[in-house]
Design an enzyme around this catalytic site. Structure first.
Site, PDB file in Angstrom:
ATOM      1  N   GLY A  75      53.101  56.076  61.135  1.00 12.59           N
ATOM      2  CA  GLY A  75      52.950  57.531  60.968  1.00 12.59           C
ATOM      3  C   GLY A  75      53.810  58.141  59.885  1.00 12.59           C
ATOM      4  O   GLY A  75      53.310  58.845  58.997  1.00 12.59           O
ATOM      5  N   GLU A  85      53.495  55.998  56.257  1.00 11.83           N
ATOM      6  CA  GLU A  85      52.240  56.144  55.515  1.00 11.83           C
ATOM      7  C   GLU A  85      52.029  57.554  54.981  1.00 11.83           C
ATOM      8  O   GLU A  85      51.287  57.756  54.032  1.00 11.83           O
ATOM      9  CB  GLU A  85      51.049  55.808  56.427  1.00 11.83           C
ATOM     10  N   ARG A 121      65.401  57.615  69.628  1.00 13.08           N
ATOM     11  CA  ARG A 121      66.376  56.528  69.832  1.00 13.08           C
ATOM     12  C   ARG A 121      67.431  56.546  68.727  1.00 13.08           C
ATOM     13  O   ARG A 121      67.123  56.833  67.571  1.00 13.08           O
ATOM     14  CB  ARG A 121      65.677  55.164  69.820  1.00 13.08           C
ATOM     15  N   ASN A 140      57.044  56.488  65.667  1.00  6.64           N
ATOM     16  CA  ASN A 140      57.976  57.026  66.670  1.00  6.64           C
ATOM     17  C   ASN A 140      59.122  56.043  66.856  1.00  6.64           C
ATOM     18  O   ASN A 140      60.283  56.406  66.872  1.00  6.64           O
ATOM     19  CB  ASN A 140      57.255  57.257  67.985  1.00  6.64           C
ATOM     20  N   ASN A 175      46.005  47.542  75.035  1.00  9.08           N
ATOM     21  CA  ASN A 175      47.448  47.717  74.862  1.00  9.08           C
ATOM     22  C   ASN A 175      47.937  48.604  76.013  1.00  9.08           C
ATOM     23  O   ASN A 175      47.706  49.818  76.003  1.00  9.08           O
ATOM     24  CB  ASN A 175      47.679  48.366  73.492  1.00  9.08           C
ATOM     25  N   HIS A 231      57.726  45.093  67.020  1.00 13.48           N
ATOM     26  CA  HIS A 231      56.746  45.519  66.008  1.00 13.48           C
ATOM     27  C   HIS A 231      56.269  44.330  65.164  1.00 13.48           C
ATOM     28  O   HIS A 231      55.793  44.518  64.037  1.00 13.48           O
ATOM     29  CB  HIS A 231      57.339  46.541  65.007  1.00 13.48           C
TER      30      HIS A 231
HETATM   31  P1  ADP Z   1      53.813  55.251  67.151  1.00 12.55           P
HETATM   32  O1  ADP Z   1      55.053  54.530  66.773  1.00 12.55           O
HETATM   33  O2  ADP Z   1      53.906  55.951  68.469  1.00 12.55           O
HETATM   34  O3  ADP Z   1      52.526  54.478  66.943  1.00 12.55           O
HETATM   35  P2  ADP Z   1      53.049  56.746  64.791  1.00 12.55           P
HETATM   36  O4  ADP Z   1      52.948  55.563  63.922  1.00 12.55           O
HETATM   37  O5  ADP Z   1      51.819  57.542  65.061  1.00 12.55           O
HETATM   38  O6  ADP Z   1      53.767  56.477  66.148  1.00 12.55           O
HETATM   39  O7  ADP Z   1      54.133  57.739  64.121  1.00 12.55           O
HETATM   40  C1  ADP Z   1      54.531  58.930  64.694  1.00 12.55           C
HETATM   41  C2  ADP Z   1      55.411  59.655  63.702  1.00 12.55           C
HETATM   42  O8  ADP Z   1      54.696  59.802  62.475  1.00 12.55           O
HETATM   43  C3  ADP Z   1      55.825  61.054  64.150  1.00 12.55           C
HETATM   44  O9  ADP Z   1      57.176  61.300  63.805  1.00 12.55           O
HETATM   45  C4  ADP Z   1      54.926  61.938  63.313  1.00 12.55           C
HETATM   46  O10 ADP Z   1      55.555  63.161  63.022  1.00 12.55           O
HETATM   47  C5  ADP Z   1      54.789  61.137  62.055  1.00 12.55           C
HETATM   48  N1  ADP Z   1      53.572  61.518  61.308  1.00 12.55           N
HETATM   49  C6  ADP Z   1      52.295  61.250  61.623  1.00 12.55           C
HETATM   50  N2  ADP Z   1      51.452  61.798  60.725  1.00 12.55           N
HETATM   51  C7  ADP Z   1      52.223  62.444  59.827  1.00 12.55           C
HETATM   52  C8  ADP Z   1      51.972  63.219  58.649  1.00 12.55           C
HETATM   53  N3  ADP Z   1      50.734  63.448  58.226  1.00 12.55           N
HETATM   54  N4  ADP Z   1      53.040  63.705  57.988  1.00 12.55           N
HETATM   55  C9  ADP Z   1      54.290  63.490  58.422  1.00 12.55           C
HETATM   56  N5  ADP Z   1      54.606  62.766  59.504  1.00 12.55           N
HETATM   57  C10 ADP Z   1      53.592  62.258  60.206  1.00 12.55           C
END
Ligand code: ADP
Length: 394
Positions: A341, A344, A251, A221, A18, A190
């Site tokens: 993130g 979940e 965004r 994110n 990726n 996505h």
């Molecule tokens: P990406 O879209 O870059 O793959 P992720 O799916 O890792 O990003 O999501 C990132 C977001 O998830 C961030 O806002 C982060 O704060 C949030 N996040 C990740 N783990 C936790 C957690 N344990 N509790 C709360 N928020 C989380």
């Protein structure tokens, strides 16, 4: 259990790549167990501070390395996988195919495809619709083709899953000629994640996917939400670019488009400054003025920071509003999936949706937290394509 790393059976591993603007995420999957043998990232490619993270089991290695381009980065990844001590394979030909994440496939690619000269040319062509994302994917594919010349390369598009959206969902209220002239329409992104969690939701609910109305919320994110009716995406919140829809880390999501001209005049901003504002200075960061990271905002709100609390409220409100819209779009919903993130991990979102939608959702409607795994779906598609289980059609 069968273990590809022990090498009982050769030729069953798929490398998933990726490529971002200066980084590469990679995973090597054993297709017998459908588990990752190793994974990691190559970061700051092209700079003097480039490094590679390599993870195998619980162990993680960080190596500084001269990675001037994608070719050197992928070559280094291949060396790490083959390393006699820390590696997971003995011969390069234990990798049978490479699956690439490609963001934009326009209206042309409705499924994953084996990459040939034509496909490669079209991925480059669609850089005009995804100028930040398709060029690195193109470079990554070219590099992987040189490093693994004997095996097939497969492209899995973020946009493909949403190609089933009906015209009424993807046409903007703009002069129709612009759609024909510049391909301006809603595409959605996505897609690999929405598709993966839809499949998983059907397994959890023990019902065929083609009997279910699902709303999948990818909250990371970047954030997007999809209406998945009987297995097909019928609407999604991101549009021509990944800027539309939900509030995201930095965004803005949906805004009144007239604001752009207004702000550019009032603040004497250039187009570039405006795009920076909408893409990098807005969303959770913009509202809170503190952070784009939900974890930080939850801590701040807990301590009484009002703007952090407001950012979280606006974020959840927008998710709720889209859920309402998609229930209307599908005339019902069997389950809502929260993933990525934020989706979940932040249980409070699930609890608030349950409370605030309790008159809208039937008692049978479940809100599920499902871990997304886009790389795994890329590996599965790649495997199916090289084995002829699915055909390489557009
Ligand atoms: P990406 O879209 O870059 O793959 P992720 O799916 O890792 O990003 O999501 C990132 C977001 O998830 C961030 O806002 C982060 O704060 C949030 N996040 C990740 N783990 C936790 C957690 N344990 N509790 C709360 N928020 C989380």
């Amino acid at each position: 259990m069968y273990d590809c790393s022990k090498g009982q059976l050769l030729k069953m591993n798929i490398l998933v790549i990726n490529c971002g603007s200066s980084s590469i995420k990679y995973q090597l999957f054993c297709m017998e167990t459908k588990q990752a043998l190793a994974n990691g990232t190559a970061e700051r490619i092209g700079s003097r501070e480039a490094f590679i993270v390599y993870k195998k089991g619980n162990r993680s290695y960080k190596l500084e390395s001269e990675l001037t381009d994608y070719f050197l980065a992928i070559e280094k990844i291949s060396e790490l996988l083959l390393n006699p001590e820390s590696g997971v394979i003995k011969h390069k030909d234990e990798i049978v195919a490479v699956g690439h994440r490609v963001v934009h496939g326009g209206e042309e690619f409705k499924n994953s495809v084996v990459i040939d000269k034509y496909v490669l040319k079209r991925i480059k062509f669609y850089s005009k619709l995804a100028p930040l994302h398709n060029p690195p994917a193109y470079n990554g594919i070219k590099a992987a083709m040189r490093i693994f010349p004997k095996i097939k390369q497969v492209a899995v598009f973020d946009t493909a899953f949403h190609q089933t959206m009906p015209q009424e969902a993807f046409v903007y209220g703009l002069p129709f000629d612009l759609y024909k002239k510049y391909s301006i329409r809603r595409y959605g992104f996505h897609g690999t994640s929405h598709r993966y969690v839809s499949d998983e939701a059907a397994k959890i609910l023990k019902k065929p996917l083609d009997s279910l109305k699902l709303i999948t919320c990818h909250l990371g994110n970047g954030c997007s939400i999809s209406a998945v009716k009987y297995g097909s995406s019928v609407d999604t919140s991101m549009g021509f670019t990944p800027l539309e829809g939900l509030i995201m880390g930095t965004r803005c999501g949906d805004i009144d488009p007239a604001l752009i001209g207004y702000l550019m005049r009032e603040e004497k901003m250039t187009i570039h400054q405006m795009e920076e504002l909408l893409n990098r200075k807005s969303g959770l960061l913009g509202i809170s003025g503190k952070s784009n990271d939900m974890r930080d905002l939850l801590v701040l709100a807990q301590k009484g920071n009002k703007r952090a609390a407001l950012a979280i409220d606006v974020f959840i409100y927008r998710v709720k509003k889209y859920i309402g819209a998609y229930i209307a779009v599908m005339n019902g919903v069997d389950a809502i999936v929260l993933t990525a993130g934020i989706g979940e991990n932040v249980l409070m979102i699930k609890e608030r949706l349950e409370q605030e939608l309790n008159n809208v959702l039937s008692h049978k409607t479940k809100i599920l937290l499902i871990h997304t795994d886009e790389e795994k779906l890329i590996a599965l598609d790649t495997f199916d394509l090289i084995n002829g289980v699915i055909s390489s059609s557009k």
